[in-house]
Structure formats: C-alpha cells, structure tokens
Design a protein around this motif. Structure first.
Motif, PDB file in Angstrom:
ATOM      1  N   UNK A 139       9.154 -18.041 -13.633  1.00 58.98           N
ATOM      2  CA  UNK A 139      10.369 -18.052 -12.820  1.00 58.98           C
ATOM      3  C   UNK A 139      10.395 -16.888 -11.821  1.00 58.98           C
ATOM      4  N   UNK A 140       9.236 -16.657 -11.198  1.00 59.31           N
ATOM      5  CA  UNK A 140       9.115 -15.621 -10.177  1.00 59.31           C
ATOM      6  C   UNK A 140       8.603 -16.294  -8.906  1.00 59.31           C
ATOM      7  N   UNK A 141       9.445 -16.416  -7.911  1.00 61.32           N
ATOM      8  CA  UNK A 141       9.029 -17.052  -6.664  1.00 61.32           C
ATOM      9  C   UNK A 141       8.126 -16.120  -5.874  1.00 61.32           C
ATOM     10  N   UNK A 142       7.492 -16.649  -4.840  1.00 57.52           N
ATOM     11  CA  UNK A 142       6.585 -15.830  -4.027  1.00 57.52           C
ATOM     12  C   UNK A 142       7.285 -14.596  -3.480  1.00 57.52           C
ATOM     13  N   UNK A 143       8.491 -14.786  -2.969  1.00 54.72           N
ATOM     14  CA  UNK A 143       9.214 -13.660  -2.397  1.00 54.72           C
ATOM     15  C   UNK A 143       9.595 -12.598  -3.407  1.00 54.72           C
ATOM     16  N   UNK A 144       9.666 -12.967  -4.683  1.00 56.78           N
ATOM     17  CA  UNK A 144      10.043 -12.031  -5.742  1.00 56.78           C
ATOM     18  C   UNK A 144       8.835 -11.331  -6.366  1.00 56.78           C
ATOM     19  N   UNK A 145       7.630 -11.817  -6.064  1.00 57.44           N
ATOM     20  CA  UNK A 145       6.447 -11.284  -6.736  1.00 57.44           C
ATOM     21  C   UNK A 145       6.208  -9.791  -6.494  1.00 57.44           C
ATOM     22  N   UNK A 146       6.346  -9.278  -5.258  1.00 53.16           N
ATOM     23  CA  UNK A 146       6.109  -7.840  -5.080  1.00 53.16           C
ATOM     24  C   UNK A 146       7.013  -6.972  -5.946  1.00 53.16           C
ATOM     25  N   UNK A 147       8.302  -7.253  -5.974  1.00 53.57           N
ATOM     26  CA  UNK A 147       9.212  -6.467  -6.799  1.00 53.57           C
ATOM     27  C   UNK A 147       8.892  -6.630  -8.284  1.00 53.57           C
ATOM     28  N   UNK A 148       8.569  -7.836  -8.700  1.00 49.64           N
ATOM     29  CA  UNK A 148       8.232  -8.068 -10.102  1.00 49.64           C
ATOM     30  C   UNK A 148       6.978  -7.303 -10.506  1.00 49.64           C
ATOM     31  N   UNK A 149       6.025  -7.184  -9.583  1.00 47.64           N
ATOM     32  CA  UNK A 149       4.820  -6.399  -9.867  1.00 47.64           C
ATOM     33  C   UNK A 149       5.165  -4.918 -10.000  1.00 47.64           C
ATOM     34  N   UNK A 150       5.961  -4.405  -9.087  1.00 48.82           N
ATOM     35  CA  UNK A 150       6.324  -2.991  -9.134  1.00 48.82           C
ATOM     36  C   UNK A 150       7.182  -2.667 -10.351  1.00 48.82           C
ATOM     37  N   UNK A 151       7.949  -3.644 -10.813  1.00 50.99           N
ATOM     38  CA  UNK A 151       8.779  -3.451 -12.012  1.00 50.99           C
ATOM     39  C   UNK A 151       7.992  -3.618 -13.305  1.00 50.99           C
ATOM     40  N   UNK A 159      -0.075 -11.385  -8.277  1.00 55.70           N
ATOM     41  CA  UNK A 159       0.051 -12.833  -8.179  1.00 55.70           C
ATOM     42  C   UNK A 159      -0.525 -13.345  -6.888  1.00 55.70           C
ATOM     43  N   UNK A 160      -0.355 -14.641  -6.687  1.00 50.37           N
ATOM     44  CA  UNK A 160      -0.760 -15.287  -5.436  1.00 50.37           C
ATOM     45  C   UNK A 160       0.512 -15.808  -4.785  1.00 50.37           C
ATOM     46  N   UNK A 161       0.943 -15.163  -3.720  1.00 48.79           N
ATOM     47  CA  UNK A 161       2.235 -15.441  -3.091  1.00 48.79           C
ATOM     48  C   UNK A 161       2.044 -16.127  -1.747  1.00 48.79           C
ATOM     49  N   UNK A 162       2.893 -17.110  -1.471  1.00 48.75           N
ATOM     50  CA  UNK A 162       2.902 -17.752  -0.164  1.00 48.75           C
ATOM     51  C   UNK A 162       3.321 -16.709   0.866  1.00 48.75           C
ATOM     52  N   UNK A 163       2.478 -16.486   1.869  1.00 46.42           N
ATOM     53  CA  UNK A 163       2.664 -15.336   2.763  1.00 46.42           C
ATOM     54  C   UNK A 163       3.970 -15.398   3.549  1.00 46.42           C
TER      55      UNK A 163
END
Length: 338
Positions: A80-92, A98-102
């Motif tokens: 339940x982590x969308x592409x836009x949420x992946x950077x913050x989720x990684x830092x947290x 992950x592989x995020x839609x640019x």
C-alpha cells in the motif's frame, strides 16, 4: 590443537600448510558474515515490466554478491505504498527502496517528470537517447533527497483505454479519465476530458465503482491489470514513453562494503540493459494479449484526436521547461528536433 599446528614452523613448506590450517580453524570458528536484505516494492504486478525489472534485479544481486545482499520484493502494491509515496517510505525505513513511476515523483523535482511530457518521444531509440541524457539529472535529484538511482525502465508508449470507441476529439468530453501525473492530467483536462491524477490502486477502485471510464496508460500497464474487463478499447495515441526509476536509500547502499557496492551497481546496470531489450518486442506482445482478450485497438489513432491533444500539450511543456532548468530544457529541445 594449536601447539600441534605450530610445531612445523621451522620448515617453510610445513609452515605454509600450518598457517593455512590455522586460518581455516579460525574462520570455521568465526560467525558467518552479516547479510543484508532490502525490501523493495512496486505498484505493479510481477508480470508487468516494472515487476519483471525488480525480479531480475533481485536475482542478479543475489548471484553477484553470493547472497550477501538479497532483495525481497512486494508486487501489485502489496505494501500500500504508491510510487509518489515510495521516497518518504524509504527514508522512514518502511522499505529500502522500490521501482517508482517517474511521473509521480515530479513533485520532488520537475526533471523527474521529463519522460511523461506529451508527444516528446515517438520511438524506442529516441526514448533511450533522451533518458541517457537525463540520467545524471535524475541521479542528482534523487541524491539530494537521500536516494540512490539503481536503474531505469522505459515503458511502452502510453495510449487511452476506454469503454467506448474514440472517433475523434469530440469524444474526449465523454471521458472520466485517470491520468498518471500532474502534467497528463492538465493536458487531458485542457482537451476536454474530466481527468484526474490517481495512483493505480485508487484508479482501479474508481473503475470498479464506475466512477471512471478511461485510463491513460500503456498496453503494458493495462494488460497487467486486465483493464479489458472494463475498458475494451485502446487508442494508440503514443502520448509518451515514460520511465520508472528503481532506487534504494543512500545510507543503505553506503553501508555495504565497497566490493558489494560494485556488484550491486553491476547488477543494476545489467537489469537496465535487459529491461531495454525487453522493450523491443513488448508492445507487439501486449497487443497480441490484448486482442486475445477482446480489446479493439485503434492504430493509428484518429488524426483529430491527436491534433487536439498536441495543441493543448504545448503550454504544459512550456510551463515544465520554466520550472525544470536549463539542462533539462536542453534535452527537451534536442528531442523535439529528432
């Protein structure tokens, strides 16, 4: 046992054998080297081009590091982590990367939305060349936020999935459409559609609840989600050839011993090459699968539809250039000349 090993030290050959035996004894008694596991995620299914990339990367990393680094992947937005949420989720610390839609990352830095600019690239070769030029800018944008770029995946060309045949521009106002980033939402709205930027999981809910009747996505994105169950028409407008970006948290990468860092980067480079090779036949394979499931594909798309979208795309590209800076703008201007 140690005195027995040290007795032959006055004889060179025996000394070497004794030292080797001593080293083996010490190593056998030492604890096994600590291993590293990275949890990575994608919004897309395992058989989608994004999912294939993560699977390939995980296999290559494990092989190259002899299991010192392993990757545990979560597909189909399991976390339940969308592409836009992946950077913050990684830092947290929820994920390593992950592989995020640019396009969904363009809020971090406009340059990350370059690949989703409308009608900028119309071939695999131009997409590859444009992203090769943009890669250092992507790396810089991610590094500024504590993230390390691993590899890029270029997607097949974006089209319009819909619940009806699109004969021309006059059909756009009939669409309640899911767009995949802010720029595409602006373009489709300007062209007359009721468009909104939604992550894939929320868009699928809207589709099943009949709030949406059209998706802007590739054959790959649609086939992986079986959009044909709701949207049996695909219009090949060749809107863009977006990329997704695989990354890991910078400190997670930096914590690896240098030899392991080199192997991870080699695995990432191999994955990027295999993803690009996959693209060569991906559209043909997707279209065959779509037709097998009853999708009617309009290729080429109606000229009035393309003309209307190109007209309203011009201000969006100009606005993006004003925000993205000179280096990014130079890449766009280069692509326009190809």
């Amino acid at each position: 046992m140690l005195p027995d090993l040290l007795l032959p030290m006055r004889f060179p050959a025996k000394r070497i054998r004794a030292l080797l035996a001593l080293a083996a004894l010490i190593l056998s008694a030492a604890p096994a080297a600590a291993q590293v596991n990275w949890r990575m995620t994608t919004e897309y299914p395992e058989n989608n081009i994004s999912g294939i990339g993560l699977s390939s990367f995980a296999d290559r990393v494990a092989a190259r590091t002899n299991g010192f680094v392993s990757v545990t992947n979560a597909f189909d937005n399991q976390l339940k982590i969308s592409s836009g949420e992946m950077p913050r989720s990684a830092l947290d610390g929820r994920i390593a990367g992950g592989d995020a839609f640019a396009g969904a990352l363009s809020g971090l830095d406009p340059v990350l939305g370059l690949s989703t600019l409308p009608f900028l690239v119309q071939s695999v070769d131009i997409a590859h060349a444009a992203n090769a030029r943009a890669r250092p800018l992507y790396e810089k944008a991610l590094a500024a936020r504590g993230l390390k770029l691993l590899y890029l995946t270029i997607w097949p060309a974006t089209g319009l999935w819909s619940d009806r045949s699109l004969a021309g521009a006059d059909d756009l106002p009939k669409l309640n459409l899911r767009a995949y980033d802010t720029n595409s939402s602006e373009v489709m709205t300007a062209a007359g559609a009721n468009a909104q930027f939604l992550p894939m999981d929320k868009a699928l809910v809207g589709l099943k609840e009949h709030q949406l009747n059209a998706f802007l996505t590739s054959g790959d994105g649609g086939a992986g989600r079986k959009l044909w169950d709701f949207l049996p028409y695909f219009t090949a407008i060749n809107y863009a050839m977006p990329v997704s970006i695989a990354f890991v948290r910078t400190d997670a990468f930096a914590a690896l011993p240098e030899p392991m860092q080199r192997e991870v980067l080699a695995a990432a480079a191999e994955t990027e090459q295999s993803q690009f090779a996959l693209l060569a036949h991906r559209t043909t394979e997707n279209y065959a699968r779509m037709r097998d499931n009853g999708v009617k594909i309009a290729e080429p798309a109606p000229q009035s539809l393309i003309a209307a979208l190109r007209t309203v795309a011009t201000p969006t590209i100009a606005a993006w250039e004003a925000q993205a800076g000179a280096e990014a703008t130079a890449i766009v201007e280069w692509a326009k000349q190809q």
